[in-house]
Scaffold this motif. Sequence first.
Motif, PDB file in Angstrom:
ATOM      1  N   PHE A   1       0.816  -1.221   0.000  1.00 32.98           N
ATOM      2  CA  PHE A   1       0.000   0.000   0.000  1.00 32.98           C
ATOM      3  C   PHE A   1       0.851   1.274   0.000  1.00 32.98           C
ATOM      4  N   PHE A   2       1.792   1.406   0.944  1.00 37.23           N
ATOM      5  CA  PHE A   2       2.545   2.660   1.052  1.00 37.23           C
ATOM      6  C   PHE A   2       3.522   2.825  -0.121  1.00 37.23           C
ATOM      7  N   ASP A   3       4.011   1.730  -0.710  1.00 32.77           N
ATOM      8  CA  ASP A   3       4.865   1.843  -1.904  1.00 32.77           C
ATOM      9  C   ASP A   3       4.035   2.317  -3.098  1.00 32.77           C
TER      10      ASP A   3
ATOM     11  N   ALA B   1      -6.953  13.087   3.705  1.00 36.28           N
ATOM     12  CA  ALA B   1      -7.974  12.405   4.522  1.00 36.28           C
ATOM     13  C   ALA B   1      -7.412  12.103   5.912  1.00 36.28           C
ATOM     14  N   MET B   2      -6.139  11.711   5.967  1.00 38.07           N
ATOM     15  CA  MET B   2      -5.517  11.441   7.270  1.00 38.07           C
ATOM     16  C   MET B   2      -5.432  12.730   8.094  1.00 38.07           C
ATOM     17  N   ALA B   3      -4.991  13.824   7.434  1.00 39.86           N
ATOM     18  CA  ALA B   3      -4.865  15.095   8.161  1.00 39.86           C
ATOM     19  C   ALA B   3      -6.230  15.529   8.699  1.00 39.86           C
TER      20      ALA B   3
ATOM     21  N   VAL C   1       9.121  12.907  11.234  1.00 41.66           N
ATOM     22  CA  VAL C   1       9.783  11.868  10.441  1.00 41.66           C
ATOM     23  C   VAL C   1       8.724  11.292   9.505  1.00 41.66           C
ATOM     24  N   GLU C   2       8.913  11.440   8.205  1.00 42.79           N
ATOM     25  CA  GLU C   2       7.917  10.958   7.221  1.00 42.79           C
ATOM     26  C   GLU C   2       8.591  10.602   5.903  1.00 42.79           C
ATOM     27  N   LEU C   3       7.910   9.797   5.134  1.00 42.94           N
ATOM     28  CA  LEU C   3       8.373   9.475   3.788  1.00 42.94           C
ATOM     29  C   LEU C   3       8.511  10.785   2.999  1.00 42.94           C
ATOM     30  N   PRO C   4       9.523  10.892   2.132  1.00 45.87           N
ATOM     31  CA  PRO C   4       9.832  12.184   1.485  1.00 45.87           C
ATOM     32  C   PRO C   4       8.636  12.849   0.792  1.00 45.87           C
TER      33      PRO C   4
ATOM     34  N   LEU D   1       3.731   8.074  17.995  1.00 42.30           N
ATOM     35  CA  LEU D   1       3.368   7.184  16.880  1.00 42.30           C
ATOM     36  C   LEU D   1       1.844   7.224  16.781  1.00 42.30           C
ATOM     37  N   SER D   2       1.334   8.068  15.897  1.00 38.50           N
ATOM     38  CA  SER D   2      -0.111   8.214  15.791  1.00 38.50           C
ATOM     39  C   SER D   2      -0.629   7.461  14.566  1.00 38.50           C
ATOM     40  N   ARG D   3      -1.499   6.506  14.801  1.00 40.11           N
ATOM     41  CA  ARG D   3      -2.102   5.693  13.734  1.00 40.11           C
ATOM     42  C   ARG D   3      -1.020   5.085  12.836  1.00 40.11           C
ATOM     43  N   VAL D   4       0.051   4.643  13.466  1.00 39.11           N
ATOM     44  CA  VAL D   4       1.143   3.997  12.733  1.00 39.11           C
ATOM     45  C   VAL D   4       1.208   2.513  13.089  1.00 39.11           C
TER      46      VAL D   4
ATOM     47  N   GLY E   1      12.302  10.589   5.321  1.00 38.82           N
ATOM     48  CA  GLY E   1      12.955   9.279   5.387  1.00 38.82           C
ATOM     49  C   GLY E   1      12.001   8.248   5.943  1.00 38.82           C
ATOM     50  N   SER E   2      12.574   7.082   6.260  1.00 35.12           N
ATOM     51  CA  SER E   2      11.742   5.970   6.721  1.00 35.12           C
ATOM     52  C   SER E   2      11.919   5.750   8.212  1.00 35.12           C
ATOM     53  N   PHE E   3      10.828   5.368   8.874  1.00 32.11           N
ATOM     54  CA  PHE E   3      10.961   5.057  10.308  1.00 32.11           C
ATOM     55  C   PHE E   3      11.582   3.674  10.537  1.00 32.11           C
ATOM     56  N   PHE E   4      11.950   2.991   9.441  1.00 30.17           N
ATOM     57  CA  PHE E   4      12.735   1.763   9.609  1.00 30.17           C
ATOM     58  C   PHE E   4      14.237   2.092   9.662  1.00 30.17           C
TER      59      PHE E   4
ATOM     60  N   VAL F   1       6.608  10.463  14.604  1.00 26.90           N
ATOM     61  CA  VAL F   1       7.161   9.437  13.717  1.00 26.90           C
ATOM     62  C   VAL F   1       6.033   8.906  12.822  1.00 26.90           C
ATOM     63  N   GLY F   2       6.168   9.119  11.513  1.00 31.65           N
ATOM     64  CA  GLY F   2       5.065   8.781  10.596  1.00 31.65           C
ATOM     65  C   GLY F   2       3.922   9.762  10.789  1.00 31.65           C
ATOM     66  N   GLY F   3       4.287  11.038  10.906  1.00 31.30           N
ATOM     67  CA  GLY F   3       3.319  12.081  11.294  1.00 31.30           C
ATOM     68  C   GLY F   3       2.505  12.644  10.158  1.00 31.30           C
ATOM     69  N   GLY F   4       2.523  12.013   8.981  1.00 31.72           N
ATOM     70  CA  GLY F   4       1.683  12.469   7.868  1.00 31.72           C
ATOM     71  C   GLY F   4       2.046  13.879   7.456  1.00 31.72           C
ATOM     72  N   ARG F   5       1.031  14.672   7.127  1.00 35.08           N
ATOM     73  CA  ARG F   5       1.271  16.050   6.684  1.00 35.08           C
ATOM     74  C   ARG F   5       1.408  17.015   7.853  1.00 35.08           C
TER      75      ARG F   5
ATOM     76  N   GLY G   1      -0.897   0.497  14.143  1.00 35.44           N
ATOM     77  CA  GLY G   1      -2.049  -0.250  13.622  1.00 35.44           C
ATOM     78  C   GLY G   1      -1.965  -0.550  12.135  1.00 35.44           C
ATOM     79  N   ASN G   2      -0.937   0.027  11.447  1.00 30.02           N
ATOM     80  CA  ASN G   2      -0.774  -0.214  10.000  1.00 30.02           C
ATOM     81  C   ASN G   2       0.149  -1.388   9.698  1.00 30.02           C
ATOM     82  N   TRP G   3       0.742  -1.985  10.749  1.00 33.85           N
ATOM     83  CA  TRP G   3       1.804  -2.973  10.497  1.00 33.85           C
ATOM     84  C   TRP G   3       1.546  -4.254  11.270  1.00 33.85           C
ATOM     85  N   ASN G   4       2.049  -5.352  10.707  1.00 36.64           N
ATOM     86  CA  ASN G   4       1.922  -6.629  11.416  1.00 36.64           C
ATOM     87  C   ASN G   4       2.844  -6.627  12.642  1.00 36.64           C
TER      88      ASN G   4
END
Length: 339
Positions: free
Chosen positions: A137-139, A154-156, A202-205, A244-247, A229-232, A179-183, A249-252
């Motif tokens: 999904f994120f890719d 929609a997330m914002a 910290v967010e994807l570029p 970590l807001s709504r992050v 960048g990536s939180f990995f 971390v993964g803070g969206g917009r 819950g997006n991952w296994n």
Amino acid sequence: MTTSPRSETVPGWLRVRELMTTGLLAQAVTVLCDLGVPEALITPRDVVALAKEVDADPEGLVPFLRAGCAAGVLDEPEPKVFVLTELGQVLRADHPESVRLLCSLTGREEFHRTWANALHSARTAEPGFPIAYGKPFFDYMKATPEFAALFDRAMASSAAVDNLLSGYSFDGARHVVDVGGGRGAMLTAILTRYPHLRGTLVELPHVAEAAREVFAKAGVTDRVTVVPGSFFDPIPEDGDRYLLSRVVGNWNDADSVRILRGVRAAMDADDRLVIVGNVPSGNDRTNYPRQLDLYMFVLLGARLRDYDEYEVLLREAGFTPTGMTNFPDSESVIEAMPA
Ligand SMILES: C[S@@+](CC[C@H](N)C(=O)[O-])C[C@H]1O[C@@H](n2cnc3c(N)ncnc32)[C@H](O)[C@@H]1O
């Protein structure tokens, strides 16, 4: 003149037949939103005038408007005259609790094609999204700016700012790393409420770039560092509250523990982790948490977790949970400290 179905007991097969087509009401509401019908129906309008205003065909529009009535967001006080109900007000883009962008998002083809692979998810516990689109999904979003922009907006618009600000105090904090803070909607709200705080996003570029504009508009740019960048990858170490807001819950579980361990590695003993996310509990009044759990599963192979499950995950990643402010049906706030 909306004729609501009579509530006397109906046979099971009728109820299940209704159930199996209920998703169409949601799709009809998306269509109404994408046409701009909610704004046009603040006062009652005849379907011909309405169709002209929203660039639709009057006869084509009627079944969608009546579906909106069945869903409770519209009413038909006279034949072919429609108006937004009290419930429907949140569909307006300018409503303070607007769900407009979420309605547009969930009606997207990307979601339908994911659902078409739901049987695969049930059989394998793998997400259906990559089967339909060939990548996670994120890719996919990195390569699809138009969908990504809708998702990010929609997330914002649905960021659980009120829950966080009422459920957690940043009084004693110095620097929040989102971390993964969206917009940046959440970080902007925190920095606005607490003028003494600094923040890092910290967010994807592709998302981080759009966040810069949000910070500038809110006048908080001089207190924010944007880290595309990536939180990995290693997380900045200069914070004392890590959000970590709504992050998670997006991952296994395996990826969630990786993210949490990465954050833990950046933290000192006195720092705190703050998780914002939907935590299903017996206090929920709607089926939304169960339905969101399904979304997370088919889109991302992830699960919503109850508090006990969060506790296990947090301990595995080197944290001790210190408490939760629970918001039924909505996003709860969990705090943890380094173990
Ligand atoms: C559900 S959104 C939540 C956004 C925001 N925290 C909120 O509560 O509104 C998840 C966010 O994680 C971001 N994300 C996904 N993978 C990421 C990664 N590897 N590194 C950093 N951020 C990532 C997405 O871009 C998205 O903004």
